[in-house]
Design an enzyme around this catalytic site. Structure first.
Site, PDB file in Angstrom:
ATOM      1  N   LYS A  79       0.779  -1.232   0.000  1.00  0.00           N
ATOM      2  CA  LYS A  79       0.000   0.000   0.000  1.00  0.00           C
ATOM      3  C   LYS A  79       0.815   1.290   0.000  1.00  0.00           C
ATOM      4  O   LYS A  79       0.379   2.313  -0.526  1.00  0.00           O
ATOM      5  CB  LYS A  79      -0.933  -0.006   1.208  1.00  0.00           C
ATOM      6  CG  LYS A  79      -2.172  -0.842   0.985  1.00  0.00           C
ATOM      7  CD  LYS A  79      -3.186  -0.009   0.273  1.00  0.00           C
ATOM      8  CE  LYS A  79      -4.362  -0.807  -0.186  1.00  0.00           C
ATOM      9  NZ  LYS A  79      -5.366   0.040  -0.827  1.00  0.00           N
ATOM     10  N   ASP A 126      -8.672  -0.303   6.019  1.00  0.00           N
ATOM     11  CA  ASP A 126      -8.782  -1.607   6.652  1.00  0.00           C
ATOM     12  C   ASP A 126      -7.540  -1.857   7.491  1.00  0.00           C
ATOM     13  O   ASP A 126      -7.455  -2.801   8.240  1.00  0.00           O
ATOM     14  CB  ASP A 126      -8.824  -2.675   5.559  1.00  0.00           C
ATOM     15  CG  ASP A 126      -7.573  -2.603   4.719  1.00  0.00           C
ATOM     16  OD1 ASP A 126      -6.571  -3.225   5.086  1.00  0.00           O
ATOM     17  OD2 ASP A 126      -7.568  -1.878   3.704  1.00  0.00           O
TER      18      ASP A 126
HETATM   19  C1  LIG Z   1      -3.366  -6.499   1.261  1.00  0.00           C
HETATM   20  C2  LIG Z   1      -4.316  -5.892   0.312  1.00  0.00           C
HETATM   21  N1  LIG Z   1      -4.500  -6.472  -0.877  1.00  0.00           N
HETATM   22  C3  LIG Z   1      -5.340  -5.974  -1.781  1.00  0.00           C
HETATM   23  C4  LIG Z   1      -6.061  -4.833  -1.517  1.00  0.00           C
HETATM   24  C5  LIG Z   1      -7.049  -4.361  -2.536  1.00  0.00           C
HETATM   25  O1  LIG Z   1      -6.760  -3.119  -3.087  1.00  0.00           O
HETATM   26  P1  LIG Z   1      -7.927  -2.244  -3.723  1.00  0.00           P
HETATM   27  O2  LIG Z   1      -8.783  -1.762  -2.580  1.00  0.00           O
HETATM   28  O3  LIG Z   1      -7.222  -1.178  -4.431  1.00  0.00           O
HETATM   29  O4  LIG Z   1      -8.711  -3.130  -4.608  1.00  0.00           O
HETATM   30  C6  LIG Z   1      -5.891  -4.174  -0.295  1.00  0.00           C
HETATM   31  C7  LIG Z   1      -6.608  -2.956   0.007  1.00  0.00           C
HETATM   32  O5  LIG Z   1      -6.534  -2.383   1.076  1.00  0.00           O
HETATM   33  C8  LIG Z   1      -5.001  -4.725   0.644  1.00  0.00           C
HETATM   34  O6  LIG Z   1      -4.800  -4.154   1.854  1.00  0.00           O
END
Ligand SMILES: Cc1ncc(COP(=O)(O)O)c(C=O)c1O
Length: 412
Positions: A79, A126
């Protein structure tokens, strides 16, 4: 209870196979800037692209490749690529400078801080995005306020607080946390750093998506250095609001990596906004509502990012939702490989791609879906493990104690 099968596949009827159109903000020129910016961060290193030949043999595909984002800047998730780039661009604009003239280090200097003045960045998260915003705000000598949805893991809350932010866990879901951060920003003159877009709020999420492309630029360089591995035939990308998946897929399209690449977007049953939008098939993004309860906290988002949806509906091949145990199995497979493959610490939202691949390839009941997705002995599958053990309690329960097995999973 949901009557869906554990793995639910929707073919994207809006896919335009002839199109190589992507928004200019994901052009190669723009993504080069993002990579150059990340390289200017003091402890930058590309994350590993791991090959898992024994797993590939076991599953009956040619190769499985996993980009391991648990190694990103010591923050255990991808992120920060988005948050750091967007916050730096915001501050550069405030200074009237372009990002090309400015390194992250220069922006962190006391002189720049003096010129910029005090900025409070606010976000809803989150966990992973909030930690990234907190980390970047601290490095830039600025403040961060972070809102988390009800039920957020204490470890994630603590990690954000330790990174220097003011943290509030609200009595509502992720989408409500996003609304609250917007409202507080209006009232207090704070700057929202959100990883999703809405009407009138598109520039920051666009910069965030550009930031995410650094992991693709790295993966492409790493792929071309693997002389004994073919280019990917399949890309499995997990989606919350869809920004990550759209940025990665958009970058692949922009680079014209493989015209026949099959892209599968996967999300939890309980937060299946992409699947719902594909099923409605009216070109608009549609929200999933309710508690959005899933172990895949990073994917527990009800509202798709409309900018991301634009890209996904034109270029993705399939949208899939799945039960939580699919992700839990992915975590176990990556943590305890056989046949000499290296182990990868992958969290709930990181491991769902591998979990999906393993379920599809190993269970006779999915032979139809396997064929539909074109998965076979010639497939080279690329997944992004987007986080490590960001919630160690859950990680231990799943890996050590075998929690969230098919037989006991209520989300299937
Ligand atoms: C570990 C992880 N993978 C994937 C995602 C998905 O990203 P997006 O919300 O851009 O679809 C998030 C989003 O917070 C994440 O924390």
């Amino acid at each position: 209870m949901d009557k869906r099968p554990p793995i639910y596949v929707v073919k994207n009827k809006r896919k335009n196979s002839e199109s190589s159109r992507i928004p200019t903000y994901l052009s190669e020129k723009e993504t080069r800037f993002a990579k150059a910016f990340h390289q200017s961060l003091a402890n930058y290193e590309p994350t590993p692209l791991v090959t898992l030949p024994a797993l590939a043999r076991e599953l009956g595909v040619e190769q499985v490749l996993v980009k391991d984002e648990s190694k990103r800047f010591g923050l255990n998730a991808f992120k920060v690529l988005g948050a750091s780039y967007a916050m730096a661009r915001f501050l550069c604009e405030k200074l009237g400078k372009s990002t090309e003239e400015m390194t992250f280090e220069a922006l962190c200097s006391p002189e720049m801080r003096e010129q910029i003045g005090e900025v409070t960045f606010v976000t809803a998260t989150d966990g992973n995005h909030g930690r990234a915003v907190a980390w970047a705000a601290k490095a830039l000598g600025q403040h961060a306020v972070v809102y988390l949805p009800k039920g957020s893991a204490q470890q994630r809350v603590d990690a954000i607080r330790e990174a220097g932010a003011e943290v509030h866990v609200i009595n509502g879901n992720y989408d409500e946390a996003v609304c609250l951060s917007e409202q507080m920003a209006k009232e207090r003159g704070w700057q929202v750093i959100q990883d999703t877009a809405w009407e009138g709020y598109t520039t920051i999420p666009m910069w965030i998506m550009q930031g995410y492309t650094t992991m693709v630029t790295e993966a492409m360089e790493q792929l071309s250095a693997l002389t004994d591995t073919k280019q990917p035939t399949h890309l499995i990308l997990q989606a919350g609001v869809g920004s990550m998946a759209a940025a990665v897929l958009g970058h692949f399209v922009a680079a014209q990596a493989n015209k026949d690449l099959i892209t599968v977007i996967v999300e939890p049953h309980s937060a299946n906004c992409m699947v719902l939008s594909a099923e409605k098939n009216d070109g608009q993004p549609h929200a999933a509502t309710g508690e959005l309860g899933t172990i895949m906290a990073g994917l527990a988002c009800g509202e798709p990012n409309p900018m991301a949806w634009e890209i996904l509906q034109e270029h993705a091949d399939f949208f899939v939702s799945c039960a939580d145990y699919v992700a839990a199995n992915g975590m176990r497979i990556l943590a305890a490989p056989t046949g000499g493959d290296p182990s990868i610490v992958s969290g709930e939202s990181g491991a769902v791609g591998v979990g999906l691949l393993a379920a599809l390839m190993s269970k006779p009941m999915y032979h139809q879906q396997r064929e539909q997705l074109g998965l076979n002995k010639n497939s080279v599958v690329l997944c992004f493990s987007t986080e490590g053990d960001t919630d160690q309690d859950i990680y231990r329960r799943i890996i050590w104690e075998g929690a969230c097995r098919e037989e006991e999973d209520m989300t299937k």
